[in-house]
Design a protein around this motif. Structure first.
Motif, PDB file in Angstrom:
ATOM      1  N   UNK A 133       0.198  -0.815   0.150  1.00 39.20           N
ATOM      2  CA  UNK A 133      -0.064   0.245   0.126  1.00 39.20           C
ATOM      3  C   UNK A 133       0.981   1.175   0.221  1.00 39.20           C
ATOM      4  N   UNK A 134       2.257   1.548   0.418  1.00 39.49           N
ATOM      5  CA  UNK A 134       3.058   2.094   0.709  1.00 39.49           C
ATOM      6  C   UNK A 134       4.240   1.600  -0.148  1.00 39.49           C
ATOM      7  N   UNK A 135       5.065   2.374  -0.638  1.00 36.55           N
ATOM      8  CA  UNK A 135       6.440   2.306  -1.143  1.00 36.55           C
ATOM      9  C   UNK A 135       7.417   1.527   0.096  1.00 36.55           C
ATOM     10  N   UNK A 136       7.665   0.378  -0.372  1.00 35.94           N
ATOM     11  CA  UNK A 136       9.072  -0.452   0.196  1.00 35.94           C
ATOM     12  C   UNK A 136      10.085  -0.210   0.476  1.00 35.94           C
ATOM     13  N   UNK A 137      10.572   1.111   0.198  1.00 36.27           N
ATOM     14  CA  UNK A 137      11.926   1.566   0.082  1.00 36.27           C
ATOM     15  C   UNK A 137      12.846   2.660   0.911  1.00 36.27           C
ATOM     16  N   UNK A 138      13.659   2.903   1.237  1.00 33.88           N
ATOM     17  CA  UNK A 138      14.633   3.935   2.459  1.00 33.88           C
ATOM     18  C   UNK A 138      13.761   5.075   2.319  1.00 33.88           C
ATOM     19  N   UNK A 139      14.107   5.646   1.679  1.00 31.92           N
ATOM     20  CA  UNK A 139      13.287   6.952   1.413  1.00 31.92           C
ATOM     21  C   UNK A 139      11.718   7.082   2.603  1.00 31.92           C
ATOM     22  N   UNK A 140      11.339   6.502   2.045  1.00 29.23           N
ATOM     23  CA  UNK A 140       9.460   6.857   2.729  1.00 29.23           C
ATOM     24  C   UNK A 140       9.581   6.112   4.002  1.00 29.23           C
TER      25      UNK A 140
END
Length: 81
Positions: free
Chosen positions: A53-60
């Motif tokens: 549902x949300x981006x799985x990344x370091x920035x997020x």
């Protein structure tokens, strides 16, 4: 990428994915060399989201999810000894 995306995993993650996703706990993995982030299904749940549902990344994680007071701790290199 999350542990949920089984087709894109390699190494130990392929074998651990069913166990990780069946546990009702949040697991977050970050590879410092490749900057790849993986979140377990339980991690999404702890955050109050559905898988992907949300981006799985370091920035997020660092910019939108991590409490601002904890950012210095996450930015400090770990030392051994």
């Amino acid at each position: 990428m999350s542990f949920f995306e089984k087709g894109k995993l390699s190494g130990d993650d392929v074998h651990l994915t069913p166990l990780i996703n069946d546990l009702d706990t949040g697991i977050w993995k970050y590879n410092f060399n490749t900057r790849e982030v993986k979140w377990s299904t339980g991690f999404y749940t702890l955050l109050g989201y559905q898988v992907n549902e949300i981006e799985c990344d370091a920035y997020t994680f660092f910019e939108h999810l991590l409490y601002h007071g904890d950012k210095p701790f996450f930015s400090t290199p770990l030392t051994t000894g």
